[in-house]
Design a protein around this motif. Structure first.
Motif, PDB file in Angstrom:
ATOM      1  N   ARG A 149       0.810  -1.221   0.000  1.00  0.00           N
ATOM      2  CA  ARG A 149       0.000   0.000   0.000  1.00  0.00           C
ATOM      3  C   ARG A 149       0.840   1.267   0.000  1.00  0.00           C
ATOM      4  O   ARG A 149       0.479   2.268  -0.611  1.00  0.00           O
ATOM      5  N   GLY A 150       1.943   1.270   0.694  1.00  0.00           N
ATOM      6  CA  GLY A 150       2.755   2.486   0.762  1.00  0.00           C
ATOM      7  C   GLY A 150       2.098   3.526   1.652  1.00  0.00           C
ATOM      8  O   GLY A 150       1.579   3.223   2.716  1.00  0.00           O
ATOM      9  N   HIS A 151       2.088   4.763   1.196  1.00  0.00           N
ATOM     10  CA  HIS A 151       1.523   5.869   1.969  1.00  0.00           C
ATOM     11  C   HIS A 151       0.238   6.347   1.301  1.00  0.00           C
ATOM     12  O   HIS A 151       0.283   7.090   0.318  1.00  0.00           O
ATOM     13  N   PRO A 152      -0.919   5.927   1.813  1.00  0.00           N
ATOM     14  CA  PRO A 152      -2.181   6.338   1.189  1.00  0.00           C
ATOM     15  C   PRO A 152      -2.463   7.813   1.407  1.00  0.00           C
ATOM     16  O   PRO A 152      -1.906   8.452   2.306  1.00  0.00           O
ATOM     17  N   ALA A 153      -3.344   8.359   0.581  1.00  0.00           N
ATOM     18  CA  ALA A 153      -3.758   9.748   0.727  1.00  0.00           C
ATOM     19  C   ALA A 153      -4.607   9.893   1.988  1.00  0.00           C
ATOM     20  O   ALA A 153      -5.529   9.118   2.218  1.00  0.00           O
ATOM     21  N   LEU A 154      -4.276  10.884   2.807  1.00  0.00           N
ATOM     22  CA  LEU A 154      -4.940  11.036   4.100  1.00  0.00           C
ATOM     23  C   LEU A 154      -5.681  12.364   4.227  1.00  0.00           C
ATOM     24  O   LEU A 154      -6.071  12.739   5.339  1.00  0.00           O
ATOM     25  N   ALA A 155      -5.895  13.055   3.125  1.00  0.00           N
ATOM     26  CA  ALA A 155      -6.468  14.401   3.207  1.00  0.00           C
ATOM     27  C   ALA A 155      -7.817  14.404   3.909  1.00  0.00           C
ATOM     28  O   ALA A 155      -8.074  15.230   4.790  1.00  0.00           O
ATOM     29  N   HIS A 156      -8.699  13.479   3.522  1.00  0.00           N
ATOM     30  CA  HIS A 156     -10.048  13.448   4.094  1.00  0.00           C
ATOM     31  C   HIS A 156     -10.333  12.038   4.606  1.00  0.00           C
ATOM     32  O   HIS A 156     -10.358  11.088   3.827  1.00  0.00           O
ATOM     33  N   LEU A 157     -10.544  11.933   5.904  1.00  0.00           N
ATOM     34  CA  LEU A 157     -10.760  10.640   6.542  1.00  0.00           C
ATOM     35  C   LEU A 157     -12.185  10.544   7.081  1.00  0.00           C
ATOM     36  O   LEU A 157     -12.811  11.555   7.401  1.00  0.00           O
ATOM     37  N   GLN A 204       2.575  13.295   7.475  1.00  0.00           N
ATOM     38  CA  GLN A 204       1.291  12.661   7.149  1.00  0.00           C
ATOM     39  C   GLN A 204       0.154  13.286   7.955  1.00  0.00           C
ATOM     40  O   GLN A 204      -0.942  13.514   7.428  1.00  0.00           O
ATOM     41  N   LYS A 205       0.420  13.568   9.223  1.00  0.00           N
ATOM     42  CA  LYS A 205      -0.613  14.210  10.046  1.00  0.00           C
ATOM     43  C   LYS A 205      -0.948  15.603   9.513  1.00  0.00           C
ATOM     44  O   LYS A 205      -2.107  16.028   9.560  1.00  0.00           O
ATOM     45  N   ALA A 206       0.063  16.292   8.994  1.00  0.00           N
ATOM     46  CA  ALA A 206      -0.170  17.631   8.454  1.00  0.00           C
ATOM     47  C   ALA A 206      -1.002  17.584   7.180  1.00  0.00           C
ATOM     48  O   ALA A 206      -1.659  18.577   6.824  1.00  0.00           O
ATOM     49  N   GLN A 207      -0.991  16.442   6.471  1.00  0.00           N
ATOM     50  CA  GLN A 207      -1.782  16.313   5.249  1.00  0.00           C
ATOM     51  C   GLN A 207      -3.282  16.261   5.529  1.00  0.00           C
ATOM     52  O   GLN A 207      -4.094  16.585   4.665  1.00  0.00           O
ATOM     53  N   ILE A 208      -3.645  15.843   6.728  1.00  0.00           N
ATOM     54  CA  ILE A 208      -5.057  15.634   7.053  1.00  0.00           C
ATOM     55  C   ILE A 208      -5.783  16.976   7.101  1.00  0.00           C
ATOM     56  O   ILE A 208      -5.400  17.879   7.851  1.00  0.00           O
ATOM     57  N   GLN A 209      -6.826  17.091   6.303  1.00  0.00           N
ATOM     58  CA  GLN A 209      -7.617  18.322   6.237  1.00  0.00           C
ATOM     59  C   GLN A 209      -8.951  18.190   6.962  1.00  0.00           C
ATOM     60  O   GLN A 209      -9.468  19.179   7.480  1.00  0.00           O
ATOM     61  N   SER A 210      -9.522  16.997   6.964  1.00  0.00           N
ATOM     62  CA  SER A 210     -10.795  16.795   7.651  1.00  0.00           C
ATOM     63  C   SER A 210     -10.908  15.356   8.117  1.00  0.00           C
ATOM     64  O   SER A 210     -10.354  14.441   7.497  1.00  0.00           O
ATOM     65  N   ILE A 211     -11.631  15.169   9.229  1.00  0.00           N
ATOM     66  CA  ILE A 211     -11.890  13.842   9.772  1.00  0.00           C
ATOM     67  C   ILE A 211     -13.369  13.804  10.142  1.00  0.00           C
ATOM     68  O   ILE A 211     -13.787  14.385  11.141  1.00  0.00           O
ATOM     69  N   SER A 212     -14.157  13.116   9.331  1.00  0.00           N
ATOM     70  CA  SER A 212     -15.598  13.027   9.572  1.00  0.00           C
ATOM     71  C   SER A 212     -15.882  11.889  10.538  1.00  0.00           C
ATOM     72  O   SER A 212     -15.333  10.793  10.402  1.00  0.00           O
ATOM     73  N   MET A 213     -16.759  12.133  11.497  1.00  0.00           N
ATOM     74  CA  MET A 213     -17.112  11.117  12.492  1.00  0.00           C
ATOM     75  C   MET A 213     -18.432  11.490  13.132  1.00  0.00           C
ATOM     76  O   MET A 213     -18.956  12.593  12.925  1.00  0.00           O
ATOM     77  N   ASP A 214     -18.979  10.562  13.918  1.00  0.00           N
ATOM     78  CA  ASP A 214     -20.118  10.935  14.739  1.00  0.00           C
ATOM     79  C   ASP A 214     -19.589  11.559  16.026  1.00  0.00           C
ATOM     80  O   ASP A 214     -18.394  11.840  16.134  1.00  0.00           O
TER      81      ASP A 214
END
Length: 414
Positions: A149-157, A204-214
């Motif tokens: 897999r390598g390093h997947p895109a983490l922008a929107h989780l 990688q953490k800096a790439q994260i733009q949004s994390i949708s959850m309940d």
């Protein structure tokens, strides 16, 4: 005309220095045995470093291959072992099988393709394998896929929980913007996300733009702890907010229905799903009926109006406008004198920051919800999973977007 030995060399994808030395049909067992040998003067190399090394000994091995017509087919060969000065005694590679697998590459690939469309039990019956053997092929496929897999895109989780069994047993699923599963963990605790967040680099953490959850507190705490700036990235999904509002409306309807039934008034009987559906999706006639009904069933009508108004507050572009609109909604809801609505209003006020993030970032957990539905269908098709690890493996196998085939199959040696 091609002879049998050459035919099986083509089928197995082998060439010099390997060759088919004989084919045996064992009639009582309805089995075809294909005997493969290595040319005597072949140069042997260490499979780890490729260094030319002397022969140490040889071991007879057997691999299950795809059936020849209706007959079970086995490949048999004496595989040399070499003694490398750096890596010790090693078994050399064979072109028709992967590492220590008991199946040829083509056989294992076929099982993987069948598993994509069928349950493990069905594939077990179809291929004449034990259930554990099929499960082992699935596990190896997932391990291969994860290693590639390598390093997947983490922008929107997206993060959601999926029921594993009854009695409130869950697994936590993390998905990317494409809906591919990135991580599956036991339970739905804060620690369930540690194995996902922990190995991520600062970049990688800096790439994260949004994390949708309940609004599950454990997910919120874990994300705030691991992700810098998470206060502006956590987005509370509108579908969960709407779900809470629907439950509140139904609670008000039930309460008012009981009150009216004491007076012999069955006005609200059979109206449950009309109140819960989105007003925009209702037929004009049904919408008019609900409006008229709300003038009689005032409590349920008021709850329904508050719910529908909240559904229209997700379209704002600016944070300030969205905050003012939701604050006005809160004032209306908290003064409604409807206990279930007031409960949801307090929840919204407490989590308003994440709701506003969802609006401004224009993200939802729709992919996670869709994935959740697919996982439930997978579980139903398999008639449930008794083993949690196998359930997690199956989720990654079917929904991880992984490259599952053996390397030699991917390289086209088939």
């Amino acid at each position: 005309m091609m002879d049998e030995a050459t035919l099986y060399e083509k089928i197995l994808g082998i060439s010099s220095p390997w060759f088919v030395s004989g084919i045996e049909f064992i009639e009582p067992d309805k089995t075809v045995e294909v005997h493969v040998e290595l040319e005597a003067d072949s140069l042997l190399r260490c499979p780890t470093c490729g260094r030319s090394t002397p022969r140490y000994d040889k071991r007879r091995r057997r691999w299950r291959h795809l059936d020849t017509c209706q007959f079970k087919t086995q490949v048999e060969a004496d595989v040399p072992r070499v003694q490398c000065p750096d890596h010790g005694v090693q078994t050399i590679e064979v072109p028709w099988a992967q590492d220590n697998a008991r199946y040829t590459v083509l056989f294992e690939a076929m099982v993987i393709l069948l598993l994509k469309e069928n349950t493990a039990s069905a594939v077990s019956r179809q291929m004449g394998l034990s259930w554990n053997a099929v499960d082992g092929i699935m596990q190896r496929a997932v391990q291969r896929g994860l290693s590639r897999r390598g390093h997947p895109a983490l922008a929107h989780l997206g993060i959601d929980e999926v029921a594993f069994q009854k009695r409130h047993e869950y697994v936590t699923v993390v998905n990317d913007a494409h809906g591919d599963v990135l991580h599956v963990a036991d339970d739905r605790r804060g620690t369930s996300l540690n194995d996902f967040y922990g190995p991520l680099s600062d970049a990688q953490k800096a790439q994260i733009q949004s994390i949708s959850m309940d609004m599950w507190p454990a997910y919120i705490r874990a994300t705030l702890e691991h992700i810098p700036g998470a206060e502006d990235k956590i987005a509370f999904d509108k579908f969960h907010v709407n779900q809470h509002l629907n439950q509140a409306v139904d609670a008000v309807r039930k309460q008012e229905h009981r009150q009216r039934m004491k007076q012999g008034d069955a006005t609200l009987k059979g109206t449950k799903y009309g109140w819960l559906r989105n007003a925009a999706d209702l037929r004009r006639q049904l919408r008019q009926e609900l409006v008229q009904l709300s003038r009689v069933a005032r409590q349920t009508g008021r709850a329904w109006a508050i719910k529908e108004h909240a559904k229209g507050l997700w379209h704002y572009l600016r944070r300030g406008w969205a905050e003012r609109a939701w604050q006005q909604w809160y004032q209306w809801a908290i003064r409604s004198r409807l206990a279930p609505i007031k409960k949801v209003a307090r929840m919204v006020k407490q989590h308003l920051w994440g709701i506003i993030n969802a609006i401004v970032l224009n993200v939802t957990n729709v992919r996670a919800e869709s994935l959740n539905s697919k996982i439930k269908m997978l579980k139903d098709k398999a008639r449930g999973f008794r083993n949690r690890e196998r359930f997690k493996t199956a989720i990654l196998f079917h929904f991880g977007g992984l490259s599952l085939m053996p390397e030699k199959y991917e390289m086209g040696t088939h």
